[in-house]
Design a protein around this motif. Structure first.
Motif, PDB file in Angstrom:
ATOM      1  N   GLY A  50      48.427  33.581  81.175  1.00  0.00           N
ATOM      2  CA  GLY A  50      48.657  33.297  82.226  1.00  0.00           C
ATOM      3  C   GLY A  50      47.149  33.561  83.568  1.00  0.00           C
ATOM      4  N   ILE A  51      46.296  34.307  82.647  1.00  0.00           N
ATOM      5  CA  ILE A  51      44.623  34.128  83.019  1.00  0.00           C
ATOM      6  C   ILE A  51      43.694  32.717  82.735  1.00  0.00           C
ATOM      7  N   MET A  52      44.675  31.592  82.101  1.00  0.00           N
ATOM      8  CA  MET A  52      43.846  30.342  82.146  1.00  0.00           C
ATOM      9  C   MET A  52      45.293  29.222  81.049  1.00  0.00           C
ATOM     10  N   LYS A  53      44.740  27.804  81.726  1.00  0.00           N
ATOM     11  CA  LYS A  53      45.432  27.262  82.063  1.00  0.00           C
ATOM     12  C   LYS A  53      44.683  26.592  80.248  1.00  0.00           C
ATOM     13  N   ARG A  54      45.420  25.953  79.496  1.00  0.00           N
ATOM     14  CA  ARG A  54      45.140  25.117  78.956  1.00  0.00           C
ATOM     15  C   ARG A  54      45.634  23.758  78.335  1.00  0.00           C
ATOM     16  N   LYS A  55      44.940  23.247  78.383  1.00  0.00           N
ATOM     17  CA  LYS A  55      45.233  21.862  78.510  1.00  0.00           C
ATOM     18  C   LYS A  55      44.379  20.397  76.385  1.00  0.00           C
ATOM     19  N   MET A  56      45.426  19.930  76.351  1.00  0.00           N
ATOM     20  CA  MET A  56      44.477  19.187  75.468  1.00  0.00           C
ATOM     21  C   MET A  56      44.057  17.888  76.163  1.00  0.00           C
ATOM     22  N   PHE A  57      42.629  17.780  75.861  1.00  0.00           N
ATOM     23  CA  PHE A  57      41.826  16.089  76.211  1.00  0.00           C
ATOM     24  C   PHE A  57      41.581  15.618  74.744  1.00  0.00           C
ATOM     25  N   ARG A  58      41.734  14.321  74.380  1.00  0.00           N
ATOM     26  CA  ARG A  58      41.275  13.938  73.516  1.00  0.00           C
ATOM     27  C   ARG A  58      39.603  13.442  74.045  1.00  0.00           C
ATOM     28  N   ILE A  59      38.844  13.998  72.994  1.00  0.00           N
ATOM     29  CA  ILE A  59      37.500  13.590  72.900  1.00  0.00           C
ATOM     30  C   ILE A  59      36.666  13.089  71.957  1.00  0.00           C
ATOM     31  N   ARG A  60      34.904  12.326  72.118  1.00  0.00           N
ATOM     32  CA  ARG A  60      34.397  12.435  71.228  1.00  0.00           C
ATOM     33  C   ARG A  60      34.217  13.162  70.534  1.00  0.00           C
ATOM     34  N   GLY A  61      34.225  13.333  68.725  1.00  0.00           N
ATOM     35  CA  GLY A  61      33.540  14.440  68.490  1.00  0.00           C
ATOM     36  C   GLY A  61      32.073  14.031  67.821  1.00  0.00           C
ATOM     37  N   THR A  62      31.138  14.821  67.384  1.00  0.00           N
ATOM     38  CA  THR A  62      29.993  14.523  66.921  1.00  0.00           C
ATOM     39  C   THR A  62      29.932  12.862  65.885  1.00  0.00           C
ATOM     40  N   ASP A  63      30.713  13.098  65.184  1.00  0.00           N
ATOM     41  CA  ASP A  63      30.924  11.905  64.347  1.00  0.00           C
ATOM     42  C   ASP A  63      31.967  10.819  64.911  1.00  0.00           C
ATOM     43  N   GLY A  64      31.779  11.096  65.998  1.00  0.00           N
ATOM     44  CA  GLY A  64      32.643   9.642  66.679  1.00  0.00           C
ATOM     45  C   GLY A  64      33.966   9.211  66.586  1.00  0.00           C
TER      46      GLY A  64
END
Length: 77
Positions: A50-64
């Motif tokens: 509970g020291i940090m929160k975790r969440k998934m985000f969709r991001i564009r990688g270096t390969d696009g």
């Protein structure tokens, strides 16, 4: 409208806007000056405690490509 144009527009909308202070394990690694594996384990453990929160985000990688990537936010008490 051509197929590549449509696919590009769809891809652009699939990317999430990551709020400030939500960082990837790579960004935490750079901030803490530690190895990638240490940053991953520390962030995961901190999220369990509970020291940090975790969440998934969709991001564009270096390969696009757009990929879901875990981001962590430090909880202030």
């Amino acid at each position: 409208m051509s197929a590549p144009s449509i696919l590009r527009r769809i891809s652009e909308r699939m990317v999430d806007k990551v709020p400030p202070k939500w960082l990837t394990t790579k960004q935490w690694q750079d901030r803490w000056s530690c190895s990638q594996s240490h940053a991953i384990h520390t962030c995961q453990r901190a999220a369990e405690l509970g020291i940090m929160k975790r969440k998934m985000f969709r991001i564009r990688g270096t390969d696009g490509r757009v990929r879901p990537v875990p981001h962590f936010f430090e909880v202030k008490k």
